[in-house]
Design a protein around this motif. Sequence first.
Motif, short mmCIF file in Angstrom:
data_model
loop_
_atom_site.label_atom_id
_atom_site.label_comp_id
_atom_site.label_asym_id
_atom_site.label_seq_id
_atom_site.Cartn_x
_atom_site.Cartn_y
_atom_site.Cartn_z
N GLY A 61 0.82 -1.21 0.00
CA GLY A 61 0.00 0.00 0.00
C GLY A 61 0.85 1.26 0.00
N GLN A 62 1.92 1.23 0.78
CA GLN A 62 2.82 2.39 0.85
C GLN A 62 3.47 2.63 -0.50
OE1 GLN A 62 2.93 4.12 3.91
NE2 GLN A 62 3.63 5.60 2.37
N ILE A 63 3.91 1.56 -1.15
CA ILE A 63 4.55 1.68 -2.46
C ILE A 63 3.56 2.28 -3.48
CG2 ILE A 63 5.47 0.35 -4.43
CD1 ILE A 63 6.59 -1.65 -2.32
N ILE A 64 2.36 1.74 -3.50
CA ILE A 64 1.35 2.21 -4.47
C ILE A 64 1.02 3.68 -4.21
CG2 ILE A 64 -1.00 1.87 -5.37
CD1 ILE A 64 0.97 -0.41 -6.04
N GLU A 65 0.81 4.00 -2.93
CA GLU A 65 0.44 5.37 -2.57
C GLU A 65 1.55 6.35 -2.96
OE1 GLU A 65 -1.85 5.35 1.04
OE2 GLU A 65 -1.13 7.39 1.47
N ASP A 66 2.80 6.02 -2.60
CA ASP A 66 3.93 6.88 -2.95
C ASP A 66 4.02 7.09 -4.46
OD1 ASP A 66 4.55 6.98 -0.29
OD2 ASP A 66 6.25 5.58 -0.39
N THR A 67 3.79 6.03 -5.20
CA THR A 67 3.91 6.12 -6.66
C THR A 67 2.79 6.98 -7.25
OG1 THR A 67 4.78 3.87 -6.56
CG2 THR A 67 4.28 4.74 -8.74
N VAL A 68 1.56 6.74 -6.79
CA VAL A 68 0.41 7.52 -7.28
C VAL A 68 0.61 9.00 -6.96
CG1 VAL A 68 -2.06 7.95 -6.96
CG2 VAL A 68 -1.23 5.60 -7.22
N ARG A 69 1.09 9.31 -5.75
CA ARG A 69 1.25 10.69 -5.28
C ARG A 69 2.28 11.48 -6.09
NH1 ARG A 69 -1.04 10.33 -0.01
NH2 ARG A 69 -3.17 9.92 -0.67
N LEU A 70 3.21 10.75 -6.74
CA LEU A 70 4.20 11.42 -7.59
C LEU A 70 3.49 12.24 -8.67
CD1 LEU A 70 6.80 8.57 -8.36
CD2 LEU A 70 7.12 10.55 -6.85
N PHE A 71 2.36 11.71 -9.13
CA PHE A 71 1.66 12.36 -10.24
C PHE A 71 0.42 13.11 -9.80
CE2 PHE A 71 3.68 8.42 -11.65
CZ PHE A 71 4.59 8.96 -12.55
N MET A 72 -0.22 12.62 -8.72
CA MET A 72 -1.53 13.15 -8.33
C MET A 72 -1.57 13.26 -6.80
SD MET A 72 -3.85 13.91 -10.53
CE MET A 72 -3.40 12.87 -11.90
N PRO A 73 -1.09 14.40 -6.26
CA PRO A 73 -0.99 14.51 -4.80
C PRO A 73 -2.32 14.38 -4.06
CG PRO A 73 0.20 16.28 -5.92
CD PRO A 73 -0.60 15.58 -6.97
N ASP A 74 -3.43 14.68 -4.73
CA ASP A 74 -4.72 14.59 -4.04
C ASP A 74 -5.46 13.29 -4.34
OD1 ASP A 74 -5.30 15.14 -6.64
OD2 ASP A 74 -6.74 16.75 -6.22
N ALA A 75 -4.77 12.34 -4.94
CA ALA A 75 -5.43 11.07 -5.26
C ALA A 75 -5.75 10.29 -3.99
CB ALA A 75 -4.54 10.24 -6.17
N LEU A 76 -6.77 9.45 -4.10
CA LEU A 76 -7.17 8.57 -2.99
C LEU A 76 -6.77 7.14 -3.34
CD1 LEU A 76 -9.33 10.65 -1.65
CD2 LEU A 76 -10.73 8.61 -1.50
#
Length: 343
Positions: free
Chosen positions: A169-184
């Motif tokens: 979960g941490q890996i996925i969240e960190d990766t998603v946040r690189l592009f979309m800081p407000d993503a859920l």
Amino acid sequence: SSSVVAISPYACQRRTSLNNYNKLFTDAFEVLAENYEMNENKGPYLGFMRAASMIKSLPYAISSMKDLEGLPCLGDQTKAVIEQCCQDTEKSTIKSCINFARSQSIILFTSVFGVGQKTAEKWFRKGLRTFEEVQVHKETKLTKMQIAGFLYYEDLSSFVTKPEADAIGQIIEDTVRLFMPDALVTLTGGFRREKKIGHDVDFLITTPVPGNENGLLEKVIDVLHQQGILLYCDVVESTFDKSRLPSRKVDALDHFQKCFAILKLLKQKVITSNCEEAEEPSNTSTKEWKAIRVDLVITPFDQYAFALLGWTGSRQFERDLRRFATHERKMMLDNHALFDKNK
Ligand code: 8DG
Ligand code: MN
Ligand code: MN
């Protein structure tokens, strides 16, 4: 003990804890259900799954047929199995039956990632009975998915733990946040139901700004690939069509863009408490990572609630939610929307 409060025939109307007092019965039912499913025998399959689900909600262990009075979801077949289990005081017969059923080739084959019922049956008809036989058989053409399934079989067939799911979960969240800081990024599936182990880790990804989710999955996959931790990935493009009505099929899959992946999780990234660390098996392999199945689902924000409900499971709970919506509310529910048929 059984009928102080009437138990609903719908899983979505029953309070069910993870405390299963009747695991032997439900294991037997689920393995029987799986066998019926293999033979495309939908009726008995649903019957046994429904019975298993109902029994999981009981706050007591069944010890005799009297305990079944007033309970829903039990037919002649399921009752006969319970009766046999009750008479089997040692429980060894039923346990060996469960193990025997699980060891049968077709079910063994479908335990491989990428091997469905059709493929399992095809191999069986060719006389193949073991993984070795399948892999050395000249005519067998394995898909990329099945090759990955065999390659990582040992890791994928051992359960995923909650600390491992959190690390993913941490890996996925960190990766998603690189592009979309407000993503859920939301953990769904069995772990959202607070199960302690799972066969994979499921996530929903969405962003509050409509349209921002477009192209996100490709970027995330690209980064995971660059980091060298993407062992396998199968992207399914969105097939959502706005004019479409919700599906009437109880087991229908949804139309979201998604990806069925296998990630390489470094063991050092898994934070375990001391007591859990102590029981690390005497592993002969010095492998510092574990292959983990991960499902990523991208949803538009306005469908997020329905997607979350749908991807939380369990499968039987979802079936019954839909059945309840249809029969008790004259509505239609799927992973995208809830429709009122009268309006
Ligand atoms: P597990 O992985 O621990 O074995 O259990 P789970 O998390 O409950 O099962 P799952 O197979 O990972 O599926 C999670 C839920 O998502 C399940 O209730 C069914 C639902 N679901 C959908 N669409 C799809 C789909 O396309 N594939 C799968 N496998 N599940 C789906 O709503
Ligand atoms: Mn899951
Ligand atoms: Mn899954």
